[in-house]
Design a protein around this motif. Structure first.
Motif, PDB file in Angstrom:
ATOM      1  N   HIS A  84      16.635 118.719  82.600  1.00 43.92           N
ATOM      2  CA  HIS A  84      17.880 118.006  82.266  1.00 43.92           C
ATOM      3  C   HIS A  84      18.115 116.836  83.220  1.00 43.92           C
ATOM      4  O   HIS A  84      19.245 116.561  83.609  1.00 43.92           O
ATOM      5  CB  HIS A  84      19.071 118.954  82.246  1.00 43.92           C
ATOM      6  N   ASN A  85      17.022 116.179  83.621  1.00 42.71           N
ATOM      7  CA  ASN A  85      17.067 115.029  84.521  1.00 42.71           C
ATOM      8  C   ASN A  85      17.777 115.339  85.838  1.00 42.71           C
ATOM      9  O   ASN A  85      18.331 114.460  86.474  1.00 42.71           O
ATOM     10  CB  ASN A  85      17.708 113.818  83.832  1.00 42.71           C
ATOM     11  N   ASN A  86      17.781 116.592  86.240  1.00 44.73           N
ATOM     12  CA  ASN A  86      18.406 117.000  87.492  1.00 44.73           C
ATOM     13  C   ASN A  86      17.491 118.033  88.166  1.00 44.73           C
ATOM     14  O   ASN A  86      17.775 119.231  88.141  1.00 44.73           O
ATOM     15  CB  ASN A  86      19.796 117.595  87.230  1.00 44.73           C
ATOM     16  N   PRO A  87      16.380 117.589  88.768  1.00 44.60           N
ATOM     17  CA  PRO A  87      15.410 118.531  89.307  1.00 44.60           C
ATOM     18  C   PRO A  87      15.886 119.332  90.512  1.00 44.60           C
ATOM     19  O   PRO A  87      15.270 120.323  90.864  1.00 44.60           O
ATOM     20  CB  PRO A  87      14.221 117.635  89.668  1.00 44.60           C
ATOM     21  N   LEU A  88      16.959 118.928  91.160  1.00 42.47           N
ATOM     22  CA  LEU A  88      17.468 119.729  92.271  1.00 42.47           C
ATOM     23  C   LEU A  88      18.277 120.921  91.788  1.00 42.47           C
ATOM     24  O   LEU A  88      18.296 121.971  92.423  1.00 42.47           O
ATOM     25  CB  LEU A  88      18.320 118.866  93.203  1.00 42.47           C
ATOM     26  N   LYS A  89      18.932 120.769  90.656  1.00 46.10           N
ATOM     27  CA  LYS A  89      19.755 121.855  90.128  1.00 46.10           C
ATOM     28  C   LYS A  89      18.979 122.730  89.146  1.00 46.10           C
ATOM     29  O   LYS A  89      19.143 123.941  89.132  1.00 46.10           O
ATOM     30  CB  LYS A  89      20.999 121.274  89.446  1.00 46.10           C
ATOM     31  N   PHE A  90      18.135 122.122  88.310  1.00 49.06           N
ATOM     32  CA  PHE A  90      17.411 122.858  87.282  1.00 49.06           C
ATOM     33  C   PHE A  90      15.918 122.754  87.550  1.00 49.06           C
ATOM     34  O   PHE A  90      15.303 121.739  87.263  1.00 49.06           O
ATOM     35  CB  PHE A  90      17.716 122.294  85.892  1.00 49.06           C
ATOM     36  N   VAL A  91      15.339 123.804  88.116  1.00 50.16           N
ATOM     37  CA  VAL A  91      13.917 123.789  88.417  1.00 50.16           C
ATOM     38  C   VAL A  91      13.227 124.978  87.749  1.00 50.16           C
ATOM     39  O   VAL A  91      13.852 126.006  87.484  1.00 50.16           O
ATOM     40  CB  VAL A  91      13.640 123.833  89.940  1.00 50.16           C
ATOM     41  N   ASP A  92      11.965 124.811  87.483  1.00 50.64           N
ATOM     42  CA  ASP A  92      11.141 125.890  86.937  1.00 50.64           C
ATOM     43  C   ASP A  92       9.759 125.746  87.543  1.00 50.64           C
ATOM     44  O   ASP A  92       8.861 125.181  86.931  1.00 50.64           O
ATOM     45  CB  ASP A  92      11.083 125.796  85.403  1.00 50.64           C
ATOM     46  N   PRO A  93       9.582 126.226  88.783  1.00 54.73           N
ATOM     47  CA  PRO A  93       8.318 126.008  89.482  1.00 54.73           C
ATOM     48  C   PRO A  93       7.114 126.628  88.783  1.00 54.73           C
ATOM     49  O   PRO A  93       6.007 126.180  88.955  1.00 54.73           O
ATOM     50  CB  PRO A  93       8.541 126.625  90.857  1.00 54.73           C
ATOM     51  N   SER A  94       7.321 127.657  87.979  1.00 59.48           N
ATOM     52  CA  SER A  94       6.191 128.296  87.313  1.00 59.48           C
ATOM     53  C   SER A  94       5.736 127.516  86.089  1.00 59.48           C
ATOM     54  O   SER A  94       4.607 127.660  85.651  1.00 59.48           O
ATOM     55  CB  SER A  94       6.573 129.721  86.889  1.00 59.48           C
ATOM     56  N   GLY A  95       6.618 126.723  85.502  1.00 67.11           N
ATOM     57  CA  GLY A  95       6.279 126.010  84.285  1.00 67.11           C
ATOM     58  C   GLY A  95       6.251 126.910  83.063  1.00 67.11           C
ATOM     59  O   GLY A  95       5.774 126.531  82.008  1.00 67.11           O
ATOM     60  N   HIS A  96       6.776 128.115  83.186  1.00 67.02           N
ATOM     61  CA  HIS A  96       6.766 129.044  82.063  1.00 67.02           C
ATOM     62  C   HIS A  96       7.989 128.828  81.172  1.00 67.02           C
ATOM     63  O   HIS A  96       8.863 128.022  81.464  1.00 67.02           O
ATOM     64  CB  HIS A  96       6.732 130.488  82.560  1.00 67.02           C
ATOM     65  N   MET A  97       8.047 129.618  80.125  1.00 63.18           N
ATOM     66  CA  MET A  97       9.126 129.532  79.161  1.00 63.18           C
ATOM     67  C   MET A  97      10.485 129.639  79.860  1.00 63.18           C
ATOM     68  O   MET A  97      10.663 130.461  80.755  1.00 63.18           O
ATOM     69  CB  MET A  97       8.973 130.679  78.149  1.00 63.18           C
ATOM     70  N   PRO A  98      11.452 128.824  79.446  1.00 66.62           N
ATOM     71  CA  PRO A  98      12.796 128.914  80.042  1.00 66.62           C
ATOM     72  C   PRO A  98      13.431 130.289  79.794  1.00 66.62           C
ATOM     73  O   PRO A  98      13.196 130.913  78.753  1.00 66.62           O
ATOM     74  CB  PRO A  98      13.579 127.825  79.316  1.00 66.62           C
ATOM     75  N   VAL A  99      14.214 130.744  80.734  1.00 67.25           N
ATOM     76  CA  VAL A  99      14.859 132.047  80.646  1.00 67.25           C
ATOM     77  C   VAL A  99      15.742 132.136  79.401  1.00 67.25           C
ATOM     78  O   VAL A  99      15.736 133.157  78.703  1.00 67.25           O
ATOM     79  CB  VAL A  99      15.679 132.337  81.929  1.00 67.25           C
ATOM     80  N   TRP A 100      16.480 131.067  79.078  1.00 65.90           N
ATOM     81  CA  TRP A 100      17.352 131.105  77.898  1.00 65.90           C
ATOM     82  C   TRP A 100      16.529 131.322  76.638  1.00 65.90           C
ATOM     83  O   TRP A 100      16.971 132.002  75.712  1.00 65.90           O
ATOM     84  CB  TRP A 100      18.214 129.839  77.792  1.00 65.90           C
ATOM     85  N   SER A 101      15.308 130.777  76.602  1.00 65.28           N
ATOM     86  CA  SER A 101      14.446 130.946  75.434  1.00 65.28           C
ATOM     87  C   SER A 101      13.978 132.398  75.317  1.00 65.28           C
ATOM     88  O   SER A 101      13.950 132.965  74.220  1.00 65.28           O
ATOM     89  CB  SER A 101      13.252 129.995  75.545  1.00 65.28           C
ATOM     90  N   LEU A 102      13.610 133.010  76.442  1.00 65.37           N
ATOM     91  CA  LEU A 102      13.203 134.409  76.448  1.00 65.37           C
ATOM     92  C   LEU A 102      14.340 135.300  75.955  1.00 65.37           C
ATOM     93  O   LEU A 102      14.136 136.193  75.140  1.00 65.37           O
ATOM     94  CB  LEU A 102      12.765 134.822  77.850  1.00 65.37           C
ATOM     95  N   ASN A 103      15.566 135.039  76.423  1.00 64.71           N
ATOM     96  CA  ASN A 103      16.713 135.831  75.981  1.00 64.71           C
ATOM     97  C   ASN A 103      17.036 135.588  74.512  1.00 64.71           C
ATOM     98  O   ASN A 103      17.473 136.497  73.812  1.00 64.71           O
ATOM     99  CB  ASN A 103      17.921 135.557  76.882  1.00 64.71           C
ATOM    100  N   LEU A 104      16.802 134.373  74.021  1.00 59.38           N
ATOM    101  CA  LEU A 104      17.007 134.071  72.603  1.00 59.38           C
ATOM    102  C   LEU A 104      16.007 134.852  71.745  1.00 59.38           C
ATOM    103  O   LEU A 104      16.388 135.449  70.725  1.00 59.38           O
ATOM    104  CB  LEU A 104      16.862 132.567  72.357  1.00 59.38           C
ATOM    105  N   ILE A 105      14.755 134.887  72.159  1.00 59.40           N
ATOM    106  CA  ILE A 105      13.740 135.667  71.439  1.00 59.40           C
ATOM    107  C   ILE A 105      14.114 137.150  71.457  1.00 59.40           C
ATOM    108  O   ILE A 105      14.031 137.839  70.436  1.00 59.40           O
ATOM    109  CB  ILE A 105      12.346 135.446  72.045  1.00 59.40           C
ATOM    110  N   SER A 106      14.565 137.637  72.596  1.00 56.28           N
ATOM    111  CA  SER A 106      14.964 139.039  72.717  1.00 56.28           C
ATOM    112  C   SER A 106      16.107 139.372  71.753  1.00 56.28           C
ATOM    113  O   SER A 106      16.067 140.387  71.057  1.00 56.28           O
ATOM    114  CB  SER A 106      15.378 139.340  74.158  1.00 56.28           C
ATOM    115  N   GLY A 107      17.115 138.511  71.697  1.00 59.35           N
ATOM    116  CA  GLY A 107      18.234 138.747  70.783  1.00 59.35           C
ATOM    117  C   GLY A 107      17.814 138.727  69.324  1.00 59.35           C
ATOM    118  O   GLY A 107      18.282 139.539  68.513  1.00 59.35           O
ATOM    119  N   THR A 108      16.906 137.814  68.984  1.00 61.77           N
ATOM    120  CA  THR A 108      16.395 137.737  67.615  1.00 61.77           C
ATOM    121  C   THR A 108      15.621 139.003  67.271  1.00 61.77           C
ATOM    122  O   THR A 108      15.774 139.571  66.188  1.00 61.77           O
ATOM    123  CB  THR A 108      15.492 136.491  67.452  1.00 61.77           C
ATOM    124  N   TYR A 109      14.804 139.457  68.197  1.00 62.17           N
ATOM    125  CA  TYR A 109      14.029 140.688  68.006  1.00 62.17           C
ATOM    126  C   TYR A 109      14.957 141.894  67.881  1.00 62.17           C
ATOM    127  O   TYR A 109      14.776 142.744  67.009  1.00 62.17           O
ATOM    128  CB  TYR A 109      13.053 140.828  69.174  1.00 62.17           C
TER     129      TYR A 109
END
Length: 179
Positions: free
Chosen positions: A14-39
Motif C-alpha cells: 500500500h505504498n507504505n513499506p514501513l507500516k505494511f511489510v511482508d518479508p516472506s513474500g507469501h500470501m497476505p494474511v487477509w487472503s488466507l483468512n478469506l479462503i478459510s471463511g469461504t471454505y
C-alpha cells in the motif's frame, strides 16, 4: 483479492513499506483468512481450498516457493480452522498478530509474532510431522498474547491437497498440530 492494489507487487505494501511489510513474500494474511471463511461456508471443497492456497502463494507471493512447506502449512491451518468452525460456529483467526511490546528497525517498527490459529483465547501451532517443537512458540503466545493452548482435537484425515495427494493432521498435545 478484494483490493486490486494488493495484487501489484509494487503497491503490495500500500505504498507504505514501513507500516505494511511482508518479508516472506507469501500470501497476505487477509487472503488466507478469506479462503478459510469461504471454505468454512461450504462453498468450496477441500481440494478447491487447497488450490486457492497454492494459487495465493504463487500469484500473490511473487511466484517464489523456497519449499512447498508454506502452502502445506496454510492448508493445515484452514482445515483446523474449519474443524473448529464446525465445532463452535465461530471463525478462527489465522496468523493472528501479537504485539511483543518491543520495537525493531531502530525503534520504528513494533516487533510482532503471528500465532498460527487463534479462536477466542485459545491458540494452536502447526508444525510438520517430526518438525520443530511447537512448545516454545506456544509459551511465547501465552506470555505476550494472554492465550492458552487450544484443545487437543481428534485427527483430521483424508484432506485432498492435490489429486490423489492427501494430508492428515494430528494433535499430539494441547495446542499442537502436526501435518
Amino acid at each position: 483479492m478484494d483490493n486490486p492494489l494488493s495484487l501489484n507487487r509494487y503497491t503490495y505494501g500500500h505504498n507504505n513499506p514501513l507500516k505494511f511489510v511482508d518479508p516472506s513474500g507469501h500470501m497476505p494474511v487477509w487472503s488466507l483468512n478469506l479462503i478459510s471463511g469461504t471454505y468454512n461456508s461450504g462453498v468450496v471443497a477441500d481440494w478447491e481450498a487447497s488450490m486457492m492456497v497454492f494459487g495465493g502463494n504463487t500469484a500473490l507471493g511473487n511466484g517464489k516457493h523456497p519449499s512447498v512447506y508454506t502452502p502445506l502449512h496454510e492448508i493445515a491451518q484452514i482445515n483446523v480452522a474449519k474443524k473448529l468452525y464446525e465445532m463452535t460456529g465461530q471463525e478462527a483467526e489465522l496468523e493472528k498478530s501479537l504485539d511483543t511490546g518491543e520495537t525493531e528497525f531502530f525503534g520504528l517498527l513494533k516487533k510482532k509474532y503471528e500465532a498460527d490459529i487463534v479462536l477466542g483465547n485459545e491458540v494452536w501451532e502447526v508444525k510438520p510431522l517430526n518438525g520443530e517443537d511447537p512448545k516454545p512458540q506456544l509459551e511465547l503466545y501465552k506470555k505476550i498474547g494472554g492465550l492458552t493452548e487450544g484443545k487437543q482435537l481428534k485427527p483430521i484425515t483424508g484432506i485432498t491437497v492435490f489429486d490423489q495427494i492427501k494430508m492428515e493432521i494430528t494433535f499430539p498435545n494441547k495446542g499442537e498440530c502436526e501435518c
